[in-house]
Design an enzyme around this catalytic site. Structure first.
Site, PDB file in Angstrom:
ATOM      1  N   ASP A  81     -11.333-103.800 -27.725  1.00 40.01           N
ATOM      2  CA  ASP A  81     -12.570-103.458 -28.440  1.00 40.01           C
ATOM      3  C   ASP A  81     -12.401-102.078 -29.089  1.00 40.01           C
ATOM      4  O   ASP A  81     -11.963-101.133 -28.431  1.00 40.01           O
ATOM      5  CB  ASP A  81     -13.716-103.429 -27.410  1.00 40.01           C
ATOM      6  CG  ASP A  81     -15.079-103.223 -28.031  1.00 40.01           C
ATOM      7  OD1 ASP A  81     -15.303-103.708 -29.155  1.00 40.01           O
ATOM      8  OD2 ASP A  81     -15.933-102.578 -27.377  1.00 40.01           O
ATOM      9  N   SER A 210     -26.807-104.963 -27.353  1.00 36.95           N
ATOM     10  CA  SER A 210     -27.545-104.984 -26.089  1.00 36.95           C
ATOM     11  C   SER A 210     -29.047-105.020 -26.349  1.00 36.95           C
ATOM     12  O   SER A 210     -29.539-104.423 -27.305  1.00 36.95           O
ATOM     13  CB  SER A 210     -27.202-103.746 -25.249  1.00 36.95           C
ATOM     14  OG  SER A 210     -26.019-103.962 -24.515  1.00 36.95           O
ATOM     15  N   ASN A 250     -21.422-108.557 -29.066  1.00 34.49           N
ATOM     16  CA  ASN A 250     -20.928-107.584 -28.073  1.00 34.49           C
ATOM     17  C   ASN A 250     -22.061-106.995 -27.235  1.00 34.49           C
ATOM     18  O   ASN A 250     -23.082-106.567 -27.785  1.00 34.49           O
ATOM     19  CB  ASN A 250     -20.234-106.421 -28.793  1.00 34.49           C
ATOM     20  CG  ASN A 250     -18.885-106.812 -29.362  1.00 34.49           C
ATOM     21  OD1 ASN A 250     -18.529-107.986 -29.398  1.00 34.49           O
ATOM     22  ND2 ASN A 250     -18.130-105.837 -29.806  1.00 34.49           N
TER      23      ASN A 250
HETATM   24  P1  13P Z   1     -24.015-102.073 -26.807  1.00 30.97           P
HETATM   25  O1  13P Z   1     -23.879-100.585 -26.690  1.00 30.97           O
HETATM   26  O2  13P Z   1     -25.245-102.448 -27.556  1.00 30.97           O
HETATM   27  O3  13P Z   1     -23.902-102.772 -25.526  1.00 30.97           O
HETATM   28  O4  13P Z   1     -22.784-102.567 -27.739  1.00 30.97           O
HETATM   29  C1  13P Z   1     -21.515-102.769 -27.189  1.00 30.97           C
HETATM   30  C2  13P Z   1     -20.469-102.934 -28.237  1.00 30.97           C
HETATM   31  O5  13P Z   1     -20.712-103.076 -29.409  1.00 30.97           O
HETATM   32  C3  13P Z   1     -19.071-102.936 -27.769  1.00 30.97           C
HETATM   33  O6  13P Z   1     -18.162-102.969 -28.808  1.00 30.97           O
HETATM   34  O1  G3H Z   2     -18.607-100.180 -28.419  1.00 29.91           O
HETATM   35  C1  G3H Z   2     -18.686 -99.458 -27.454  1.00 29.91           C
HETATM   36  C2  G3H Z   2     -18.531 -99.987 -26.097  1.00 29.91           C
HETATM   37  O2  G3H Z   2     -19.758 -99.909 -25.410  1.00 29.91           O
HETATM   38  C3  G3H Z   2     -17.434 -99.305 -25.377  1.00 29.91           C
HETATM   39  O3  G3H Z   2     -17.823 -98.025 -25.016  1.00 29.91           O
HETATM   40  O4  G3H Z   2     -15.987 -96.478 -25.646  1.00 29.91           O
HETATM   41  O5  G3H Z   2     -17.613 -95.955 -23.783  1.00 29.91           O
HETATM   42  O6  G3H Z   2     -15.867 -97.715 -23.499  1.00 29.91           O
HETATM   43  P1  G3H Z   2     -16.755 -96.958 -24.441  1.00 29.91           P
HETATM   44 ZN    ZN Z   3     -18.883-101.953 -30.569  1.00 32.37          ZN
END
Ligand code: 13P
Ligand code: G3H
Ligand code: ZN
Length: 304
Positions: A81, A210, A250
């Site tokens: 990701d 989310s 996501n």
């Molecule tokens: P949220 O912060 O809305 O959970 O999004 C997660 C996300 O886009 C991870 O790539």
């Molecule tokens: O897109 C963001 C995700 O919530 C991942 O977050 O970079 O803190 O692991 P992080």
């Molecule tokens: Zn993201």
């Protein structure tokens, strides 16, 4: 089951008119929660690790995700990701990820195209799916930060997909990362989404999706958290976005809030507890419920 290419999951979702959930993991308990929810829901899932997750847990954490994915009877794609460099994407491909995101969204258009093309050329030889991003989401996470968002332009998206031959595209239509997504009424730019979907033929991805469930925020706050004015994407808007072409959604923040709420509650109610396995069990169950709820919203239940 073998690890499944992200491409297969997204093509099936596009045809079937549903979306596949993509859930971030950072440790054993989150991984277990996501996998248990997918198995119980008989749903395909992306188990994803951000650059920050890899920094935190190392490739050992990715190895754990791959081991779980191979063991369970539902299709799981292990996905990078927000891969922030070609080198990291290549490392993940070599390690055995079945899907990677190269996030060049903060780069100028031509540079985003160049780095995405480079990743695509390596990934496609190994049957690994590639997701890219065009436009920027607002919000701050450890590794993902954009001060302001610029929405995805449909014409630029068409040019980008044609030139890079990328497998899927993350779009900026009003969501942002984290728990504070909207100041006023939550509103996605669904008109723009339908224009993007008409301009490109690849599955589209919704980041920052989310919902920030008020019951979980309230539970966290009841047991000592200070989370105020948090606002997420209403589930109804996610359903609409799926009808318009979103195939991967996501979710990370909702699991984080569920984790924090459950740990706080357990420790408050069980002051003599000190075994981490005991403390983390209700948190794992809470995250599993969040994932199962999301799978229902996405329509990917019984689509394994
Ligand atoms: P949220 O912060 O809305 O959970 O999004 C997660 C996300 O886009 C991870 O790539
Ligand atoms: O897109 C963001 C995700 O919530 C991942 O977050 O970079 O803190 O692991 P992080
Ligand atoms: Zn993201």
């Amino acid at each position: 089951m073998v690890l499944v290419s992200g491409k297969v999951l997204l093509q099936k979702a596009k045809k079937g008119g549903y979306a596949v959930g993509a859930f971030n993991t950072n440790n054993l308990e989150i991984t277990k929660a996501i996998i248990a929810a997918a198995v119980e829901s008989d749903a395909p899932v992306f188990l994803q690790l951000s650059s920050g997750a890899l920094k935190y847990g190392g490739f050992e954490l990715a190895g754990l995700a791959i081991a779980f994915a191979r063991k369970v009877p539902v299709p799981v794609a292990v996905h990078l990701d927000h891969g922030l460099s070609f080198e990291l994407a290549r490392e993940c491909i070599s390690f055995g990820f079945s899907s990677v995101m190269i996030d060049g969204s903060s780069l100028p258009f031509a540079k985003n195209i160049a780095v995405t093309k480079k990743v695509v050329s390596v990934a496609h030889k190994r049957n690994v799916a590639v997701e890219a991003e065009l436009g920027q989401l607002r919000g701050r996470e450890d590794e993902v930060f954009a001060a302001k968002h610029s929405y995805t332009d449909p014409h630029a998206a068409a040019k980008f997909v044609k030139q890079t031959k990328v497998g899927s595209l993350a779009v900026a239509i009003g969501t942002s990362h984290g728990a504070y997504k909207f100041k006023g009424n939550p509103q996605l730019d669904l008109k723009r989404l339908s224009e993007i979907a008409a301009a490109v033929d690849v599955p589209l991805v919704l980041h920052g999706a989310s919902s920030v469930h008020s019951s979980l925020v309230a539970m966290a706050n009841k047991y000592g958290a200070k989370i105020s004015n948090a606002k997420g994407v209403p589930e109804q808007q996610i359903r609409k976005a799926i009808k318009l072409g979103i195939c991967k959604v996501n979710e990370d923040t909702d699991l984080r809030i569920a984790f924090a709420a459950a740990v706080r509650r357990f420790l408050k109610e069980n002051p003599s507890a000190y075994d981490p396995r005991e403390i983390l069990l209700p948190a794992t169950e809470a995250m599993k419920s969040v994932v199962m709820r999301r799978i229902k919203v996405l329509g990917s239940e019984n689509k394994a």
